[in-house]
Motif scaffolding. Structure first.
Motif, PDB file in Angstrom:
ATOM      1  N   THR A  87     -70.334  27.918 -91.147  1.00  0.00           N
ATOM      2  CA  THR A  87     -71.647  27.281 -91.266  1.00  0.00           C
ATOM      3  C   THR A  87     -72.455  27.901 -92.394  1.00  0.00           C
ATOM      4  O   THR A  87     -73.084  27.191 -93.195  1.00  0.00           O
ATOM      5  CB  THR A  87     -72.404  27.402 -89.934  1.00  0.00           C
ATOM      6  N   LEU A  88     -72.454  29.223 -92.452  1.00  0.00           N
ATOM      7  CA  LEU A  88     -73.217  29.939 -93.476  1.00  0.00           C
ATOM      8  C   LEU A  88     -72.757  29.534 -94.872  1.00  0.00           C
ATOM      9  O   LEU A  88     -73.570  29.184 -95.742  1.00  0.00           O
ATOM     10  CB  LEU A  88     -73.040  31.445 -93.278  1.00  0.00           C
ATOM     11  N   TYR A  89     -71.465  29.571 -95.083  1.00  0.00           N
ATOM     12  CA  TYR A  89     -70.882  29.225 -96.386  1.00  0.00           C
ATOM     13  C   TYR A  89     -71.175  27.769 -96.741  1.00  0.00           C
ATOM     14  O   TYR A  89     -71.534  27.448 -97.882  1.00  0.00           O
ATOM     15  CB  TYR A  89     -69.378  29.469 -96.334  1.00  0.00           C
ATOM     16  N   SER A  90     -71.043  26.892 -95.766  1.00  0.00           N
ATOM     17  CA  SER A  90     -71.221  25.460 -96.015  1.00  0.00           C
ATOM     18  C   SER A  90     -72.647  25.128 -96.423  1.00  0.00           C
ATOM     19  O   SER A  90     -72.883  24.229 -97.242  1.00  0.00           O
ATOM     20  CB  SER A  90     -70.843  24.658 -94.769  1.00  0.00           C
ATOM     21  N   LYS A  91     -73.620  25.820 -95.868  1.00  0.00           N
ATOM     22  CA  LYS A  91     -75.016  25.517 -96.179  1.00  0.00           C
ATOM     23  C   LYS A  91     -75.383  25.908 -97.609  1.00  0.00           C
ATOM     24  O   LYS A  91     -76.381  25.428 -98.145  1.00  0.00           O
ATOM     25  CB  LYS A  91     -75.941  26.203 -95.177  1.00  0.00           C
ATOM     26  N   VAL A  92     -74.586  26.757 -98.213  1.00  0.00           N
ATOM     27  CA  VAL A  92     -74.827  27.140 -99.604  1.00  0.00           C
ATOM     28  C   VAL A  92     -74.001  26.278-100.554  1.00  0.00           C
ATOM     29  O   VAL A  92     -74.473  25.866-101.616  1.00  0.00           O
ATOM     30  CB  VAL A  92     -74.505  28.633 -99.819  1.00  0.00           C
ATOM     31  N   TYR A  93     -72.758  25.988-100.167  1.00  0.00           N
ATOM     32  CA  TYR A  93     -71.844  25.282-101.072  1.00  0.00           C
ATOM     33  C   TYR A  93     -71.416  23.917-100.543  1.00  0.00           C
ATOM     34  O   TYR A  93     -70.375  23.402-100.923  1.00  0.00           O
ATOM     35  CB  TYR A  93     -70.599  26.144-101.303  1.00  0.00           C
ATOM     36  N   GLY A  94     -72.226  23.318 -99.678  1.00  0.00           N
ATOM     37  CA  GLY A  94     -71.801  22.084 -99.034  1.00  0.00           C
ATOM     38  C   GLY A  94     -72.226  20.800 -99.688  1.00  0.00           C
ATOM     39  O   GLY A  94     -71.536  19.789 -99.575  1.00  0.00           O
ATOM     40  N   CYS A  95     -73.370  20.811-100.369  1.00  0.00           N
ATOM     41  CA  CYS A  95     -73.875  19.549-100.905  1.00  0.00           C
ATOM     42  C   CYS A  95     -74.887  19.828-102.005  1.00  0.00           C
ATOM     43  O   CYS A  95     -75.304  20.977-102.188  1.00  0.00           O
ATOM     44  CB  CYS A  95     -74.519  18.720 -99.793  1.00  0.00           C
ATOM     45  N   PRO A  96     -75.304  18.804-102.739  1.00  0.00           N
ATOM     46  CA  PRO A  96     -76.309  19.010-103.788  1.00  0.00           C
ATOM     47  C   PRO A  96     -77.606  19.563-103.190  1.00  0.00           C
ATOM     48  O   PRO A  96     -77.965  19.241-102.052  1.00  0.00           O
ATOM     49  CB  PRO A  96     -76.520  17.595-104.346  1.00  0.00           C
ATOM     50  N   GLN A  97     -78.309  20.394-103.942  1.00  0.00           N
ATOM     51  CA  GLN A  97     -79.550  20.975-103.445  1.00  0.00           C
ATOM     52  C   GLN A  97     -80.629  19.924-103.248  1.00  0.00           C
ATOM     53  O   GLN A  97     -81.616  20.170-102.552  1.00  0.00           O
ATOM     54  CB  GLN A  97     -80.026  22.079-104.385  1.00  0.00           C
ATOM     55  N   THR A  98     -80.463  18.758-103.848  1.00  0.00           N
ATOM     56  CA  THR A  98     -81.401  17.666-103.592  1.00  0.00           C
ATOM     57  C   THR A  98     -81.266  17.140-102.169  1.00  0.00           C
ATOM     58  O   THR A  98     -82.174  16.489-101.651  1.00  0.00           O
ATOM     59  CB  THR A  98     -81.160  16.506-104.577  1.00  0.00           C
ATOM     60  N   VAL A  99     -80.123  17.439-101.532  1.00  0.00           N
ATOM     61  CA  VAL A  99     -79.905  17.042-100.142  1.00  0.00           C
ATOM     62  C   VAL A  99     -80.329  18.154 -99.194  1.00  0.00           C
ATOM     63  O   VAL A  99     -81.062  17.930 -98.223  1.00  0.00           O
ATOM     64  CB  VAL A  99     -78.427  16.680 -99.907  1.00  0.00           C
ATOM     65  N   PHE A 100     -79.871  19.372 -99.469  1.00  0.00           N
ATOM     66  CA  PHE A 100     -80.190  20.497 -98.583  1.00  0.00           C
ATOM     67  C   PHE A 100     -80.224  21.779 -99.399  1.00  0.00           C
ATOM     68  O   PHE A 100     -79.248  22.118-100.074  1.00  0.00           O
ATOM     69  CB  PHE A 100     -79.138  20.612 -97.468  1.00  0.00           C
ATOM     70  N   LYS A 101     -81.344  22.488 -99.339  1.00  0.00           N
ATOM     71  CA  LYS A 101     -81.509  23.734-100.078  1.00  0.00           C
ATOM     72  C   LYS A 101     -81.976  24.812 -99.119  1.00  0.00           C
ATOM     73  O   LYS A 101     -82.930  24.614 -98.368  1.00  0.00           O
ATOM     74  CB  LYS A 101     -82.518  23.553-101.213  1.00  0.00           C
ATOM     75  N   ASP A 102     -81.314  25.952 -99.133  1.00  0.00           N
ATOM     76  CA  ASP A 102     -81.625  27.028 -98.194  1.00  0.00           C
ATOM     77  C   ASP A 102     -81.470  28.366 -98.909  1.00  0.00           C
ATOM     78  O   ASP A 102     -80.401  28.979 -98.901  1.00  0.00           O
ATOM     79  CB  ASP A 102     -80.691  26.935 -96.986  1.00  0.00           C
TER      80      ASP A 102
END
Length: 271
Positions: free
Chosen positions: A20-35
């Motif tokens: 989960t941790l890795y996916s939230k950083v490298y999962g999608c464009p930052q326009t979709v999800f940025k953390d």
């Protein structure tokens, strides 16, 4: 300047928090999800994330799931600005940083080893608390003083690791302890539960997936007063249009088939 790294030693189901941790950083464009807080935590962890072999689709789904849960929490807090949020199986999630408020009481709960790790990155405050406990040891419920406040319980990437009777016991205990509370969690279908053992990341961690549900309204029959508020499918995400064509196509095809839509979705109840 060198960053001190934290070595990770976790058991099977606990190690999935790294997916989960890795996916939230490298999962999608930052326009979709940025953390940004998650990125900072990731940079401080001494672990070879490549060995998790997290598929692109999984990384993307994790981000869309996190964003939907964030929306649920934001909407709850907009209606109940002095409410209580319980995040079960929190791992190293940063939701309190993303959507929390100084006016609410927030409790993050996970196994003692996970909370010990979490305390390396987060500090408790007057309204932010961490509870070291197994979610199935329901005595932790007695440690939540609500003062008749409205309660939202979030369980992200958790209940599929429990047995059917454990899920039911948890739901009924929450209903008893916090009458009228709301509960949001993601769930697999029973078909997904049978197939997910072949997922490369699940095989790597050795985690055991045990619980799935096909008919979301089945839970309404566990006790009077339980009501399904929403059954949300990933194909409903407004952010799909921001993804690469190949991913937009996959979601479009999945949206045509009920079995694909229900493979993994988010369920939201009033208890």
């Amino acid at each position: 300047m060198a960053i001190d790294k934290e070595k990770i030693r976790l058991a099977a189901e606990q190690e999935t928090l790294l997916i989960t941790l890795y996916s939230k950083v490298y999962g999608c464009p930052q326009t979709v999800f940025k953390d940004e807080k998650t990125r900072q935590i990731l940079d401080r962890i001494d672990y070879d994330f490549s060995q998790l072999k997290v598929p692109t689709g999984t990384r993307l789904t994790v981000c869309l799931r996190a964003k939907k849960f964030d929306e649920i929490v934001r909407e709850f807090l907009a209606s109940h600005p002095q409410g209580v949020v319980l995040h079960l199986g929190c791992g190293l999630d940063t939701r309190f940083v993303r959507v929390g408020s100084p006016r609410i009481d927030w409790y993050d709960l996970d196994l003692p080893e996970v909370i010990d790790l979490r305390k390396k990155f987060f500090d408790e405050t007057d309204n932010y608390h961490m509870i070291p406990s197994s979610v199935t040891d329901l005595s932790w419920v007695d440690r939540i003083p609500t003062r008749d406040q409205d309660v939202l319980v979030v369980a992200e990437g958790l209940l599929m690791y429990l047995k059917d009777e454990q899920v039911k016991a948890l739901v009924l205990r929450l209903k008893e302890a916090f009458p009228g509370c709301e509960l949001a969690f993601d769930a697999y279908s029973t078909l997904t539960v049978r197939r997910v053992k072949d997922h490369p990341s699940i095989k790597k961690t050795g985690a055991l997936i045990q619980w799935g549900i096909d008919d979301a309204r089945q839970i309404e029959h566990w006790a009077s007063g339980i009501r399904l508020k929403e059954e949300w499918f990933y194909t409903q995400s407004k952010d799909i249009k921001k993804l690469a064509f190949s991913h937009r196509l996959i979601f479009a095809i999945a949206g045509l088939f009920s079995v694909a839509r229900k493979a993994h979705r988010i369920l939201y109840y009033a208890l």
